[in-house]
Design an enzyme around this catalytic site. Structure first.
Site, mmCIF file in Angstrom:
data_model
loop_
_atom_site.group_PDB
_atom_site.id
_atom_site.type_symbol
_atom_site.label_atom_id
_atom_site.label_comp_id
_atom_site.label_asym_id
_atom_site.label_seq_id
_atom_site.Cartn_x
_atom_site.Cartn_y
_atom_site.Cartn_z
ATOM 1 C CG LEU A 27 -1.830 -1.202 1.397
ATOM 2 C CD1 LEU A 27 -2.689 -1.033 2.652
ATOM 3 C CD2 LEU A 27 -2.706 -1.419 0.174
ATOM 4 C CG HIS A 84 -3.127 1.327 -2.387
ATOM 5 N ND1 HIS A 84 -1.800 1.048 -2.529
ATOM 6 C CD2 HIS A 84 -3.745 0.784 -3.469
ATOM 7 C CE1 HIS A 84 -1.611 0.346 -3.636
ATOM 8 N NE2 HIS A 84 -2.764 0.186 -4.237
ATOM 9 N N GLY A 123 -8.392 4.093 -8.044
ATOM 10 C CA GLY A 123 -7.589 5.285 -8.344
ATOM 11 C C GLY A 123 -7.554 5.536 -9.844
ATOM 12 C CB SER A 179 3.073 3.360 -8.765
ATOM 13 O OG SER A 179 3.179 2.010 -9.168
#
Ligand code: PAF
Length: 294
Positions: free
Chosen positions: A33, A37, A147, A185
């Site tokens: 995460l 997130h 997302g 990311s």
């Protein structure tokens, strides 16, 4: 917070929550995460009674030469981050639990996958749609959070939910960026230090594109050239694509108008990164030129 690893246990817990008329906010992830997130989890926490996070690195959406085995994983870290965000349930199944035998059914996505990542990663979105269909049927969410860094995924999931009549509200959430603009990311950790130092050019090139459009450029080819030239001159990444399409339809455009996406994918030595901005020139006719990015 409970961690559940079996579909049977998950179903039991969900039916208990449903019997108390609880709304369920669902954030499907492949773990490791990051702040992107956490933004999804925060929003889900505000809007629902129960928040479910799934962590499952889905082999079905990786091609044979892709990074399934090196995809970063750290469940202990994910668990403590989820706890901090007030997650109620983590669904953390094994591959055997999700795919116990060779499957006889899977979901095929027929639209919007012949471009962008769908073109470079054949079968990827069928894998995403298949695992999401399974997860939606297990978690029975009221709302599902995605997302917009994966803007094509959001468009595909919108089609999946609508075409297969899932009673789920799709909530797209805007991209979270590092201070230098690089989109957050899980894969960023696989950039080499010298690549990470230059990776901010991805967002810089999208910002330069937006500036050119604000100044009146309407030729998609000119914008694509501007973005590609900047990326090539400021990084060693190999461009997979720089494209412009209408959004969310993902159809070619010959002149920039209404809502469109400028999307890019760049291959670095150990990782392929994507980014995008979505702009809206729909207000232009009235004189006001409103642009927003996601
Ligand atoms: O975006 C991701 O992390 C994955 O594609 C998803 C939606 C969890 C499906 O495996």
């Amino acid at each position: 917070m409970r961690v559940i690893t079996t579909i049977q246990e998950m179903r039991k817990e969900i039916s208990k929550q449903k019997s108390h008329s609880k709304s369920i906010g669902f954030v499907p992830t492949m773990g490791f995460l990051h702040e992107g997130h956490l933004t999804l989890l925060k929003k889900a926490r505000i809007e629902n009674d129960i928040v479910v996070l799934s962590i499952f690195v889905n082999p079905l959406q990786f091609g044979p030469k892709e990074d399934f085995s090196t995809y970063p994983r750290d469940f202990a870290r994910d668990q403590s981050l989820a706890e901090c965000e007030g997650v109620d349930l983590i669904f953390y199944p094994s591959v055997e639990e999700m795919y116990p035998h060779k499957t006889s059914a899977r979901v095929i996505i027929q639209d919007r996958t012949d471009v962008l990542c769908g073109k470079s990663r054949p079968g990827h979105f069928d894998g995403v749609a298949t695992v999401l269909t399974k997860l939606f049927n297990i978690v029975l969410p009221t709302r599902a959070y995605f997302g917009t860094k994966d803007a094509q995924q959001v468009a595909v999931v919108e089609g999946l939910i609508s075409d297969l009549n899932f009673p789920i509200e799709l909530i797209p959430v805007e991209i979270v960026r590092e201070e230098d603009g690089l989109a957050k990311s899980s894969r960023n950790v696989n950039l080499l230090p010298e690549e990470r130092a230059k990776a901010s050019v991805l967002y810089k090139s999208l910002t330069a594109a937006k500036e050119a459009i604000d100044k009146g450029v309407r030729d998609p080819e000119a914008i694509k050239t501007l973005v590609s030239t900047m990326i090539r001159s400021e990084s060693n990444g190999k461009i997979d694509y720089v494209e412009i399409y209408s959004y969310p339809q993902l159809k070619s455009v010959e002149y920039l108008a209404d809502i469109f996406i400028i999307a890019l994918a760049v291959q670095f030595s150990r990782v392929r990164l994507i980014d995008n901005i979505i702009l809206d020139l729909g207000q232009e006719i009235g004189g006001e030129n409103e642009c927003f990015d996601t």
